[in-house]
Design an enzyme around this catalytic site. Structure first.
Site, PDB file in Angstrom:
ATOM      1  N   CYS A   1     -10.910  31.076  26.632  1.00 32.52           N
ATOM      2  CA  CYS A   1     -11.952  31.897  26.018  1.00 32.52           C
ATOM      3  C   CYS A   1     -12.222  33.120  26.876  1.00 32.52           C
ATOM      4  CB  CYS A   1     -13.223  31.078  25.843  1.00 32.52           C
ATOM      5  SG  CYS A   1     -13.789  30.324  27.363  1.00 32.52           S
TER       6      CYS A   1
ATOM      7  N   GLU B   1     -20.986  27.924  21.904  1.00 30.25           N
ATOM      8  CA  GLU B   1     -20.250  28.761  22.861  1.00 30.25           C
ATOM      9  C   GLU B   1     -18.920  29.122  22.221  1.00 30.25           C
ATOM     10  OE1 GLU B   1     -20.923  30.405  25.426  1.00 30.25           O
ATOM     11  OE2 GLU B   1     -22.969  29.668  25.422  1.00 30.25           O
TER      12      GLU B   1
HETATM   13  P1  NAD Z   1     -12.020  25.720  16.738  1.00 28.25           P
HETATM   14  O1  NAD Z   1     -13.261  26.471  16.454  1.00 28.25           O
HETATM   15  O2  NAD Z   1     -10.920  25.784  15.761  1.00 28.25           O
HETATM   16  O3  NAD Z   1     -12.357  24.151  16.920  1.00 28.25           O
HETATM   17  C1  NAD Z   1     -13.312  23.697  17.859  1.00 28.25           C
HETATM   18  C2  NAD Z   1     -13.845  22.338  17.404  1.00 28.25           C
HETATM   19  O4  NAD Z   1     -14.571  22.518  16.197  1.00 28.25           O
HETATM   20  C3  NAD Z   1     -12.734  21.326  17.090  1.00 28.25           C
HETATM   21  O5  NAD Z   1     -13.123  20.051  17.549  1.00 28.25           O
HETATM   22  C4  NAD Z   1     -12.675  21.359  15.574  1.00 28.25           C
HETATM   23  O6  NAD Z   1     -12.188  20.178  15.003  1.00 28.25           O
HETATM   24  C5  NAD Z   1     -14.143  21.580  15.226  1.00 28.25           C
HETATM   25  N1  NAD Z   1     -14.387  22.119  13.890  1.00 28.25           N
HETATM   26  C6  NAD Z   1     -13.570  22.898  13.129  1.00 28.25           C
HETATM   27  N2  NAD Z   1     -14.145  23.166  11.943  1.00 28.25           N
HETATM   28  C7  NAD Z   1     -15.367  22.565  11.955  1.00 28.25           C
HETATM   29  C8  NAD Z   1     -16.447  22.484  11.010  1.00 28.25           C
HETATM   30  N3  NAD Z   1     -16.375  23.061   9.822  1.00 28.25           N
HETATM   31  N4  NAD Z   1     -17.552  21.797  11.364  1.00 28.25           N
HETATM   32  C9  NAD Z   1     -17.645  21.210  12.586  1.00 28.25           C
HETATM   33  N5  NAD Z   1     -16.650  21.229  13.500  1.00 28.25           N
HETATM   34  C10 NAD Z   1     -15.530  21.901  13.195  1.00 28.25           C
HETATM   35  O7  NAD Z   1     -11.521  26.185  18.190  1.00 28.25           O
HETATM   36  P2  NAD Z   1     -10.221  25.748  19.015  1.00 28.25           P
HETATM   37  O8  NAD Z   1      -9.003  26.313  18.378  1.00 28.25           O
HETATM   38  O9  NAD Z   1     -10.256  24.300  19.315  1.00 28.25           O
HETATM   39  O10 NAD Z   1     -10.497  26.495  20.400  1.00 28.25           O
HETATM   40  C11 NAD Z   1     -10.237  27.847  20.592  1.00 28.25           C
HETATM   41  C12 NAD Z   1     -11.491  28.695  20.471  1.00 28.25           C
HETATM   42  O11 NAD Z   1     -12.510  28.173  21.306  1.00 28.25           O
HETATM   43  C13 NAD Z   1     -11.259  30.123  20.946  1.00 28.25           C
HETATM   44  O12 NAD Z   1     -11.947  31.014  20.099  1.00 28.25           O
HETATM   45  C14 NAD Z   1     -11.868  30.125  22.343  1.00 28.25           C
HETATM   46  O13 NAD Z   1     -12.259  31.397  22.790  1.00 28.25           O
HETATM   47  C15 NAD Z   1     -13.041  29.207  22.146  1.00 28.25           C
HETATM   48  N6  NAD Z   1     -13.513  28.616  23.413  1.00 28.25           N
HETATM   49  C16 NAD Z   1     -14.749  28.969  23.872  1.00 28.25           C
HETATM   50  C17 NAD Z   1     -15.211  28.475  25.089  1.00 28.25           C
HETATM   51  C18 NAD Z   1     -16.566  28.859  25.642  1.00 28.25           C
HETATM   52  O14 NAD Z   1     -17.077  28.151  26.499  1.00 28.25           O
HETATM   53  N7  NAD Z   1     -17.162  29.952  25.192  1.00 28.25           N
HETATM   54  C19 NAD Z   1     -14.405  27.590  25.827  1.00 28.25           C
HETATM   55  C20 NAD Z   1     -13.157  27.235  25.314  1.00 28.25           C
HETATM   56  C21 NAD Z   1     -12.722  27.751  24.094  1.00 28.25           C
END
Ligand code: NAD
Length: 501
Positions: A287, A253
């Site tokens: 998001c 997501e």
């Molecule tokens: P992010 O993608 O930077 O990180 C999300 C998670 O992924 C963190 O726990 C991070 O440590 C992990 N991660 C990072 N690199 C990784 C890798 N290579 N392998 C595995 N895991 C890894 O996102 P963020 O800054 O925490 O959150 C913001 C983003 O999330 C925005 O784009 C927002 O729109 C989205 N978001 C989506 C939803 C939804 O339900 N669609 C809900 C909330 C936030």
């Protein structure tokens, strides 16, 4: 100012807290001198130990009934209710959103726990008729085994529960990798899972960075399912890794470039209110935040006047202080992203209506505080970075359009498809918009934000790969199996297949 303590968190693997050799600090984004906690910087070895514990615990956890497992979730729900205030304050202190939003995050988490506890007593399979009268056919849901839950920082209590609780209810076991921006919220959840009595290994937590802990989890051969919520770039990367193993499934997501559409017959009070909430709650770091306001040009001048008047009244400050509408951005990278999107909008020819500022006076100097940036175009400009890419900050475009069809065409012109709101008094129009815009979450006469746990939460196109969270997640963590029983004294096959040998 209120004094808070610094929490020393640890990884929790196989029912016990583990000492870490390397740690990092989680800072309050409203006051970076306030250390919310110290956190283990997990390693691949920690991931391996946690997945091993989860795999071992799966053997006995899956043997319990859905009702047995729901009873543990119910105990957890009661503890969450007890700690509501403390958790709400921790959310605000660690991720910056104002206290009413911090509390709403935890209330939503509580609703999820209550919902999942109730689901344990709902049907988790059903009987269907066979073509052959003497056969009974069943469709059953079976757990998949070890689930990796990788979550973002912006709903640090609710989102982990959207994915962890349905996974364990269905009989899976979990390794939880929370965001490195909000590890103390996750630590407090883990302490409650422990107190609720989840058996050792059923829920494990490994803290640390995405590129090492997160990536090691996704690559681990004994992880059957990855439930990821976060950015598009990371989600796409995870899908590609998971695709290398035929048995591994990843639900991703991701982000959005959401919009609120304001049609010519809109009630402008509702429109302005919905647009301010949709664009600036959580400082635009949802998001589902509306980064685009697509407004019929017949009413756009009046809408823009009222919208900008309201935006100028927005208060920016520490979320723990009453009267704050917008807290800080999560970190310096978030501020840099906001600067970059603002600069691109100006470069791409936008008329800047409210020039966002970085606040550095005494009350704001230690936090990542910025004010809203609002701009407009005279008409839609396709192929622009600022109108197509997620800014995840208080950065909002007003786009005048002529009529409902152009509004939807503009709305659909991004790679994303997460949330859409339409403001109109005309039931024929909202129905047309409902059926022609591309989104996973749609709203009428409401902001583009506002999840409820008993609804699926997810997007289409590059916002999600079709496996929404909250209500929608059980299908991602279970195999749907078919099971057929013959009650006759001979074999009778379906489709008239002969049994003569
Ligand atoms: P992010 O993608 O930077 O990180 C999300 C998670 O992924 C963190 O726990 C991070 O440590 C992990 N991660 C990072 N690199 C990784 C890798 N290579 N392998 C595995 N895991 C890894 O996102 P963020 O800054 O925490 O959150 C913001 C983003 O999330 C925005 O784009 C927002 O729109 C989205 N978001 C989506 C939803 C939804 O339900 N669609 C809900 C909330 C936030």
């Amino acid at each position: 100012m209120q004094k808070f303590s610094t929490v020393a968190s640890q990884n929790y693997i196989d029912g016990s807290w583990q000492k870490a050799s390397t740690t990092f600090e989680s800072l309050n984004p409203a006051n970076k001198r306030d250390v919310v906690g110290t956190v283990p910087r997990g390693t691949e070895a920690d991931v391996d130990a946690a997945v091993g514990a989860a795999k071992a615990a799966y053997e006995s956890w899956r043997e319990l009934s859905w009702v047995n497992r729901a009873e543990v979730v119910d105990r957890f729900a009661q503890l969450l209710k007890r700690d509501l205030d403390d958790l709400g304050q921790t959310v605000t202190r660690e991720c910056g959103k104002p206290l009413n939003e911090g509390m709403a995050d935890v209330v939503e988490a509580l609703h999820m726990a209550q919902y999942v506890a109730g689901l344990g007593r709902m049907p988790n399979g059903f009987t269907v008729s066979s073509e052959v009268p003497a056969k009974d056919a069943y469709i059953l849901k079976r757990p998949k085994s070890v689930v990796a839950c990788i979550t973002p920082w912006n709903f640090p209590v609710a989102i982990p529960l959207w994915v962890i609780l349905p996974s364990v209810l269905a009989g899976n076991t979990v390794v939880f990798k929370p965001s490195e921006e909000t590890p103390i919220c996750a630590h407090k959840l883990m302490a409650l899972f422990h107190e609720a009595g989840f058996p050792a290994g059923v829920i494990n937590i490994v803290h640390g960075m995405g590129e090492d802990v997160g990536e090691a989890l996704v690559r681990h051969k004994d992880v059957a399912v990855v439930l990821f919520t976060g950015s598009r770039a990371v989600g796409k990367h995870i899908q590609q890794i998971a695709a290398a193993d035929a048995y591994k499934f990843a639900a991703t997501e991701m982000g959005g470039k959401n919009a609120t559409i304001v049609l010519e017959d809109a009630d402008l009070d509702i429109a302005v209110n919905a647009c301010v909430l949709g664009a600036f709650k959580t400082s635009g770091q949802r998001c589902v935040s509306s980064g685009r306001l697509i407004v019929d040009r017949k009413i756009e001048p009046e809408f823009t006047k009222r919208f900008t008047e309201t935006v100028r009244r927005i208060t920016v400050g520490d979320g723990l202080q009453s009267g704050t509408f917008m807290g800080p951005l999560i970190n310096e990278a978030g501020v840099e992203k906001w600067r970059h999107h603002n600069a691109k909008a100006a470069e791409e020819g936008a008329q800047v209506l409210i020039e966002g500022k970085e606040l550095d006076d005494e009350a704001h100097a230690c936090g990542n505080f910025v004010t809203p940036f609002v701009y407009r175009f005279d008409s839609y400009k396709p192929n622009t970075f600022c109108l197509r890419e997620e800014a995840f900050s208080p950065h909002v475009a007003i786009i005048p359009v002529s009529g409902m069809e152009e509004a939807v065409e503009v709305y659909n012109d991004t790679e994303y498809g997460l949330s859409m709101a339409v403001i109109t008094e005309d039931f024929r129009k909202w129905r047309w918009v409902r059926d022609h815009a591309e989104y996973g979450l749609g709203y009428v006469n409401l902001p583009s934000i506002g999840a409820e746990v008993h609804l699926p939460f997810g997007g289409v196109k590059s916002s999600g790969n079709g496996h929404p969270g909250a209500e929608g997640i059980i299908d991602s963590v279970t195999h749907r199996i078919a099971f057929t029983v013959n009650h006759a004294r001979e074999i009778v096959m379906a489709q008239g297949l002969s049994t003569t040998i």
